[in-house]
Design a protein around this motif. Structure first.
Motif, PDB file in Angstrom:
ATOM      1  N   TRP A  92      31.963  -4.920  -4.605  1.00  0.00           N
ATOM      2  CA  TRP A  92      30.314  -4.410  -3.925  1.00  0.00           C
ATOM      3  C   TRP A  92      30.609  -2.812  -4.592  1.00  0.00           C
ATOM      4  CZ3 TRP A  92      26.893  -5.822  -0.191  1.00  0.00           C
ATOM      5  CH2 TRP A  92      26.283  -7.109  -0.239  1.00  0.00           C
ATOM      6  N   ILE A 120      27.688   1.199  -4.799  1.00  0.00           N
ATOM      7  CA  ILE A 120      27.146   0.137  -5.685  1.00  0.00           C
ATOM      8  C   ILE A 120      27.784  -0.016  -6.425  1.00  0.00           C
ATOM      9  CG2 ILE A 120      26.113  -0.929  -4.551  1.00  0.00           C
ATOM     10  CD1 ILE A 120      26.430  -0.767  -2.578  1.00  0.00           C
ATOM     11  N   LEU A 122      24.706  -3.756  -7.780  1.00  0.00           N
ATOM     12  CA  LEU A 122      23.694  -4.023  -6.675  1.00  0.00           C
ATOM     13  C   LEU A 122      23.582  -3.156  -6.313  1.00  0.00           C
ATOM     14  CD1 LEU A 122      26.585  -6.125  -5.903  1.00  0.00           C
ATOM     15  CD2 LEU A 122      24.942  -7.002  -5.360  1.00  0.00           C
ATOM     16  N   ASP A 152      20.563  -0.130  -5.006  1.00  0.00           N
ATOM     17  CA  ASP A 152      19.964  -0.485  -3.704  1.00  0.00           C
ATOM     18  C   ASP A 152      18.707   0.033  -4.162  1.00  0.00           C
ATOM     19  OD1 ASP A 152      19.994   1.563  -3.258  1.00  0.00           O
ATOM     20  OD2 ASP A 152      20.532   1.067  -0.845  1.00  0.00           O
ATOM     21  N   VAL A 192      15.193  -1.694  -4.013  1.00  0.00           N
ATOM     22  CA  VAL A 192      15.038  -2.513  -2.968  1.00  0.00           C
ATOM     23  C   VAL A 192      13.906  -1.694  -2.238  1.00  0.00           C
ATOM     24  CG1 VAL A 192      16.072  -2.873  -0.396  1.00  0.00           C
ATOM     25  CG2 VAL A 192      16.594  -4.297  -2.261  1.00  0.00           C
ATOM     26  N   GLN A 193      14.850  -0.002  -1.983  1.00  0.00           N
ATOM     27  CA  GLN A 193      13.555   0.654  -1.578  1.00  0.00           C
ATOM     28  C   GLN A 193      13.228   1.232  -1.690  1.00  0.00           C
ATOM     29  OE1 GLN A 193      16.060   2.172   1.057  1.00  0.00           O
ATOM     30  NE2 GLN A 193      18.331   1.558   0.360  1.00  0.00           N
ATOM     31  N   ALA A 218       9.991  -1.758  -0.678  1.00  0.00           N
ATOM     32  CA  ALA A 218       9.697  -1.296   0.769  1.00  0.00           C
ATOM     33  C   ALA A 218       8.871  -0.112   0.935  1.00  0.00           C
ATOM     34  CB  ALA A 218      11.712  -0.633   1.545  1.00  0.00           C
ATOM     35  N   THR A 219       9.115   1.059   0.058  1.00  0.00           N
ATOM     36  CA  THR A 219       8.503   1.615   0.792  1.00  0.00           C
ATOM     37  C   THR A 219       7.051   1.219  -0.302  1.00  0.00           C
ATOM     38  OG1 THR A 219       9.745   2.798  -0.319  1.00  0.00           O
ATOM     39  CG2 THR A 219       7.848   4.057  -0.369  1.00  0.00           C
ATOM     40  N   GLY A 227       5.924  -2.279   0.119  1.00  0.00           N
ATOM     41  CA  GLY A 227       5.293  -2.048   1.253  1.00  0.00           C
ATOM     42  C   GLY A 227       5.265  -2.282   2.416  1.00  0.00           C
ATOM     43  N   PHE A 228       5.409  -0.513   2.581  1.00  0.00           N
ATOM     44  CA  PHE A 228       4.767   0.192   3.969  1.00  0.00           C
ATOM     45  C   PHE A 228       3.452   0.529   3.418  1.00  0.00           C
ATOM     46  CE2 PHE A 228       9.359   1.307   5.012  1.00  0.00           C
ATOM     47  CZ  PHE A 228       9.535   0.384   6.007  1.00  0.00           C
ATOM     48  N   GLU A 229       3.781   1.518   2.350  1.00  0.00           N
ATOM     49  CA  GLU A 229       2.096   1.689   1.814  1.00  0.00           C
ATOM     50  C   GLU A 229       0.767   0.514   1.988  1.00  0.00           C
ATOM     51  OE1 GLU A 229       3.618   3.000  -1.365  1.00  0.00           O
ATOM     52  OE2 GLU A 229       3.806   5.003  -1.321  1.00  0.00           O
ATOM     53  N   ALA A 285       1.176  -2.230   3.980  1.00  0.00           N
ATOM     54  CA  ALA A 285       0.562  -2.588   4.977  1.00  0.00           C
ATOM     55  C   ALA A 285       0.173  -1.892   5.904  1.00  0.00           C
ATOM     56  CB  ALA A 285       1.585  -2.680   6.224  1.00  0.00           C
ATOM     57  N   ARG A 286      -0.271   0.115   5.200  1.00  0.00           N
ATOM     58  CA  ARG A 286      -1.201   0.812   5.553  1.00  0.00           C
ATOM     59  C   ARG A 286      -2.449   0.241   5.307  1.00  0.00           C
ATOM     60  NH1 ARG A 286      -2.089   6.081   4.373  1.00  0.00           N
ATOM     61  NH2 ARG A 286      -1.015   6.395   3.011  1.00  0.00           N
ATOM     62  N   GLU A 321      -1.655   5.273  -4.577  1.00  0.00           N
ATOM     63  CA  GLU A 321       0.628   5.768  -4.101  1.00  0.00           C
ATOM     64  C   GLU A 321       0.397   4.191  -4.504  1.00  0.00           C
ATOM     65  OE1 GLU A 321       0.905   7.215  -0.419  1.00  0.00           O
ATOM     66  OE2 GLU A 321      -0.907   8.735  -0.409  1.00  0.00           O
ATOM     67  N   ASP A 340       4.206   4.963  -7.344  1.00  0.00           N
ATOM     68  CA  ASP A 340       5.407   3.935  -7.189  1.00  0.00           C
ATOM     69  C   ASP A 340       6.070   3.081  -8.153  1.00  0.00           C
ATOM     70  OD1 ASP A 340       5.535   5.369  -5.147  1.00  0.00           O
ATOM     71  OD2 ASP A 340       6.057   4.782  -3.360  1.00  0.00           O
ATOM     72  N   LEU A 363      10.017   7.213   1.446  1.00  0.00           N
ATOM     73  CA  LEU A 363       9.812   5.731   2.246  1.00  0.00           C
ATOM     74  C   LEU A 363      10.098   5.798   3.357  1.00  0.00           C
ATOM     75  CD1 LEU A 363      12.674   2.406   2.363  1.00  0.00           C
ATOM     76  CD2 LEU A 363      12.025   4.239   4.473  1.00  0.00           C
ATOM     77  N   ALA A 389       6.703   6.716   3.964  1.00  0.00           N
ATOM     78  CA  ALA A 389       5.671   5.625   4.026  1.00  0.00           C
ATOM     79  C   ALA A 389       5.683   4.865   5.221  1.00  0.00           C
ATOM     80  CB  ALA A 389       5.907   5.405   2.696  1.00  0.00           C
ATOM     81  N   LEU A 435       2.651   4.903   7.719  1.00  0.00           N
ATOM     82  CA  LEU A 435       2.061   3.433   9.004  1.00  0.00           C
ATOM     83  C   LEU A 435       2.269   3.492   9.821  1.00  0.00           C
ATOM     84  CD1 LEU A 435       1.214   0.177   8.387  1.00  0.00           C
ATOM     85  CD2 LEU A 435       3.974   0.324   7.976  1.00  0.00           C
ATOM     86  N   LYS A 472      14.988  -4.439   4.449  1.00  0.00           N
ATOM     87  CA  LYS A 472      13.915  -4.076   3.320  1.00  0.00           C
ATOM     88  C   LYS A 472      12.871  -4.684   3.163  1.00  0.00           C
ATOM     89  CE  LYS A 472      15.513   0.517   4.128  1.00  0.00           C
ATOM     90  NZ  LYS A 472      16.688   2.024   3.502  1.00  0.00           N
ATOM     91  N   ALA A 495       8.411  -5.117   6.147  1.00  0.00           N
ATOM     92  CA  ALA A 495       7.398  -4.560   5.752  1.00  0.00           C
ATOM     93  C   ALA A 495       5.924  -5.164   7.301  1.00  0.00           C
ATOM     94  CB  ALA A 495       6.043  -3.683   4.450  1.00  0.00           C
TER      95      ALA A 495
END
Lengths: 226, 141
Positions: A80, A87, A91, A93, A96-97, A100-101, A103-105, A107-108, A127, A131, B19, B22, B26, B109, B113
């Motif tokens: 791993w 990593i 693998l 990440d 993924v980061q 996830a960013t 996803g937050f944007e 959701a906002r 934004e 991204d 991240l 963001a 949120l 992650k 969200a």
């Protein structure tokens, strides 16, 4: 290829005294890397020298479900993390980061729309677009770059099959004196017109050889550090 | 009757600046107050002691001090503060380790969200309950 599902027995079986076991002990004693893959890129066979170059020290047998029933493959198990704690290939990440960013944007943006704030919601979606084009795409490109040597050898063989009209193909994976991992795919087929490559080297008329050089395991780790 | 604070106070600790930004935007938009941000685990522990947040959201993989060790230190110093661990990996083993370290929740992650708002509300409730009645007036026992 092993034949657990009634197929023929092969190089992975290693029953004592069989041709498989003899082949296994023969290639294990060779200091040059030797490996074989199936058409989907799975390792069927690899000797310790090939494992060392791939940076994947563990071999084990793995049973996979296929449309033709369960089959056993020789698999290489990758660590791993590399020696520096990062990593290992495949693998990362980073994506993924980035996701996830995103996803937050999103959701906002949804929270803003729920309050009737269309202008700020549009800005949040802008934004997201930036991204996707920037951070997420760059993270995926880094992974594709790291995986390139694995993909390239299959692509080289596919080209031989499709275009070269060759009777013989030679795949070599070596470590150069400078520590690079050198992969070459050569055939005795139709060759190509070097003019089409805009000055790239190549043998004319008597087959084609494609060579890829990447830094060895220690050099690759240095490269990822930046 | 104990009430949720009007805006639960959150400390964010993640070394991915984009991240973090963001997530901060949120949370601010959805009713939380972000009282501090940190890019490494040791700094996050110090800030948790100084700022006394209701909730610390912390990444598992952090420079200087990883998220699990930071969680243990934060819970030692401030048992009422609830720690939500973020991770790039969906892993029952890592989730178990986070719980052992005292985390309120483990969010990977890939799905966070959708879940982060509800999980942080739950953490805010737990923080109020853990602080006990009249905790803010209570002196040393």
């Amino acid at each position: 290829v092993d034949g657990v599902g009634g197929q023929r027995s092969g190089v992975g079986a290693e029953r004592p005294g069989t041709a498989d076991a003899i082949l296994r002990s023969a290639i294990d004693g060779i200091s040059d890397p030797v490996y074989a893959k199936d058409t989907e890129g799975r390792y069927l066979l690899a000797n310790p020298a090939a494992c060392a170059i791939a940076g994947r020290p563990e071999r084990f047998r793995q049973q996979l479900a296929t449309p033709a029933g369960p089959r056993v493959y020789q698999a290489l198990k990758a660590p791993w993390r590399d020696a520096g704690g990062r990593i290992a290939v495949g693998l990362h990440d980073g994506p993924v980061q980035g996701l996830a960013t995103l996803g937050f944007e999103l959701a906002r943006a949804r929270a803003l729309l729920a309050k009737g704030k269309a202008g700020p919601a549009m800005a949040a979606l802008g934004e997201c677009e930036a991204d996707v084009a920037g951070e997420v795409a760059a993270a995926l490109r880094r992974i594709m770059h790291d995986l390139r040597p694995l993909l390239l050898d299959q692509q080289g063989l596919a080209n031989v099959a499709d275009h070269a009209h060759a009777s013989r193909v030679e795949v070599r994976l070596e470590r150069s004196a400078a520590g690079e991992v050198v992969l070459s795919v050569g055939d005795d087929g139709a060759g190509f017109d070097p003019a089409r490559l805009g000055g790239a080297g190549g043998a004319v008329g008597f087959g084609t050889t494609v060579e890829a050089r990447v830094p060895g395991p220690s050099g690759a780790a240095e490269g990822r550090r930046s | 009757v104990r009430r949720l604070p009007p805006r639960p106070r959150v400390l964010l600790a993640d070394d991915h600046a984009r991240l973090r930004e963001a997530l901060r935007d949120l949370l601010v938009e959805t009713g939380f107050e972000v009282v501090g941000e940190s890019g490494d685990g040791a700094d996050a522990v110090a800030m948790a002691r100084a700022l006394e947040p209701d909730i610390v959201v912390i990444d598992l993989r952090m420079p200087v001090l990883n998220g699990l060790d930071a969680t243990r230190l934060i819970k030692d110093a401030r048992p009422a503060t609830q720690v939500v661990v973020l991770s790039a990996f969906e892993s029952p083993e890592l989730e178990r380790q986070a719980q052992e370290a005292g985390a309120f929740a483990y969010l990977d992650k890939g799905t966070m969200a959708r879940r982060v708002h509800r999980v942080l509300l739950g953490a805010a409730v737990r923080a109020v309950l853990a602080a006990g009645p009249g905790a803010s007036e209570a002196g040393p026992a």
